[in-house]
Design a protein around this motif. Structure first.
Motif, PDB file in Angstrom:
ATOM      1  N   ASP A 156       0.830  -1.162   0.128  1.00 13.54           N
ATOM      2  CA  ASP A 156      -0.033   0.036  -0.010  1.00 13.54           C
ATOM      3  C   ASP A 156       0.905   1.197   0.038  1.00 13.54           C
ATOM      4  O   ASP A 156       0.526   2.335  -0.512  1.00 13.54           O
ATOM      5  CB  ASP A 156      -1.126  -0.016   1.164  1.00 13.54           C
ATOM      6  CG  ASP A 156      -2.136   0.868   0.943  1.00 13.54           C
ATOM      7  OD1 ASP A 156      -2.960   0.634  -0.109  1.00 13.54           O
ATOM      8  OD2 ASP A 156      -2.374   1.886   1.564  1.00 13.54           O
ATOM      9  N   CYS A 159       1.980   2.021  -3.676  1.00 14.55           N
ATOM     10  CA  CYS A 159       0.838   2.362  -4.246  1.00 14.55           C
ATOM     11  C   CYS A 159       0.895   4.113  -3.999  1.00 14.55           C
ATOM     12  O   CYS A 159       0.623   4.932  -4.970  1.00 14.55           O
ATOM     13  CB  CYS A 159      -0.436   1.876  -3.871  1.00 14.55           C
ATOM     14  SG  CYS A 159      -0.618   0.038  -4.261  1.00 14.55           S
ATOM     15  N   GLY A 185       1.570  -3.779  -7.116  1.00 16.82           N
ATOM     16  CA  GLY A 185       0.118  -3.671  -6.622  1.00 16.82           C
ATOM     17  C   GLY A 185      -0.802  -3.775  -7.559  1.00 16.82           C
ATOM     18  O   GLY A 185      -1.845  -4.424  -7.166  1.00 16.82           O
ATOM     19  N   ASN A 190      -4.372  -4.587  -5.770  1.00  9.76           N
ATOM     20  CA  ASN A 190      -4.621  -3.549  -4.972  1.00  9.76           C
ATOM     21  C   ASN A 190      -5.455  -2.429  -5.594  1.00  9.76           C
ATOM     22  O   ASN A 190      -5.124  -1.617  -6.551  1.00  9.76           O
ATOM     23  CB  ASN A 190      -3.170  -3.024  -4.592  1.00  9.76           C
ATOM     24  CG  ASN A 190      -3.333  -2.054  -3.286  1.00  9.76           C
ATOM     25  OD1 ASN A 190      -3.603  -0.826  -3.641  1.00  9.76           O
ATOM     26  ND2 ASN A 190      -2.785  -2.202  -2.286  1.00  9.76           N
ATOM     27  N   LYS A 191      -6.445  -2.007  -4.898  1.00  9.23           N
ATOM     28  CA  LYS A 191      -7.313  -0.932  -5.631  1.00  9.23           C
ATOM     29  C   LYS A 191      -6.630   0.542  -5.666  1.00  9.23           C
ATOM     30  O   LYS A 191      -6.824   1.319  -6.623  1.00  9.23           O
ATOM     31  CB  LYS A 191      -8.525  -0.891  -4.500  1.00  9.23           C
ATOM     32  CG  LYS A 191      -9.548  -2.181  -4.940  1.00  9.23           C
ATOM     33  CD  LYS A 191     -10.831  -1.768  -3.872  1.00  9.23           C
ATOM     34  CE  LYS A 191     -11.638  -3.164  -4.070  1.00  9.23           C
ATOM     35  NZ  LYS A 191     -12.991  -2.854  -3.254  1.00  9.23           N
ATOM     36  N   CYS A 193      -3.486   0.978  -6.127  1.00 14.15           N
ATOM     37  CA  CYS A 193      -2.406   0.945  -7.181  1.00 14.15           C
ATOM     38  C   CYS A 193      -3.244   0.969  -8.509  1.00 14.15           C
ATOM     39  O   CYS A 193      -2.907   1.730  -9.539  1.00 14.15           O
ATOM     40  CB  CYS A 193      -1.557  -0.322  -7.183  1.00 14.15           C
ATOM     41  SG  CYS A 193      -0.085   0.001  -5.880  1.00 14.15           S
TER      42      CYS A 193
END
Length: 221
Positions: A156, A159, A185, A190-191, A193
């Motif tokens: 995270d 990101c 990510g 990963n939302k 990223c």
């Protein structure tokens, strides 16, 4: 049979059981039967037991939720420098679902764990600084904290660094570097990223090959 095992467990481990043994007992029996054992460990200042029991109270697993008791346990463990407890305490202060909501206390709790090099807390403090939550905005300091968390392979934070390099906040804009930070990510789903990747169309920018990216993505020694 489980009740008999429970009694034998207590008798044979009254003064010697560990946190790991109690967790195994909880797994094989029930959370409710394990609480008294966690409390015994807490009497010995076992911070893992404090943290775990606090989560049980928050989740209401097999018992009634008790946020007040959870907070007390997290505060005690945090005072003993248990980073996960400091972080979860910060999240508790951050939540508007409880009467403990306090952004300044949340920030201070995250800072405590961040100062102990706890990556999730470093990342969270960075986000406070980017958004000016409870403190004045400080993009450069936020970047430093994201970098520290990124060096511990905290996705995270990578990101967030992708966003900082793409937007030019706290650093000179570098879309190739943003591409590198967001790529892993994005591939992991990963939302954050994915959003940075799409918002800044990072696919069209080549990776910054001249930069030692591994320095920021591999765990520190």
């Amino acid at each position: 049979m489980k009740t008999l095992f429970f009694l034998l467990f207590i008798l044979s481990h009254m003064y010697s059981y560990t946190f790991e043994q109690v967790k195994e007992f909880e797994k094989n029996n029930s959370t409710l039967k394990s609480i008294s054992l966690y409390k015994k460990l807490i009497e010995k200042n076992n911070t893992n037991a404090m943290f775990h029991l606090a989560k049980i109270y928050i989740q209401g697993k097999e018992i009634q939720k008790n946020i007040n008791e959870a907070k007390k346990l997290l505060e005690k463990a945090s005072e003993l420098n248990h980073n996960k407890s400091s972080y979860l305490l910060g999240k508790l202060y951050l939540s508007k679902k409880t009467h403990f909501h306090n952004l300044a206390k949340a920030y201070n709790s995250f800072v405590k764990a961040a100062n102990n090099e706890y990556a999730p807390a470093q990342n969270m403090v960075g986000q406070f600084l980017v958004n000016g939550i409870a403190v004045e905005k400080d993009y450069k300091l936020a970047v430093k904290l994201f970098e520290k968390a990124s060096k511990q392979n905290y996705i995270d934070a990578q990101c967030n660094l992708a966003f900082m390099y793409a937007s030019g906040k706290g650093v000179f804009p570098n879309f190739g570097r943003a591409h590198q930070f967001a790529k892993k990510g994005k591939e992991l789903g990963n939302k954050k990223c994915i959003k940075v990747w799409n918002d800044f169309n990072l696919a069209k920018y080549p990776e910054d090959k001249g930069w030692k990216f591994n320095f920021y993505t591999n765990p520190e020694n």
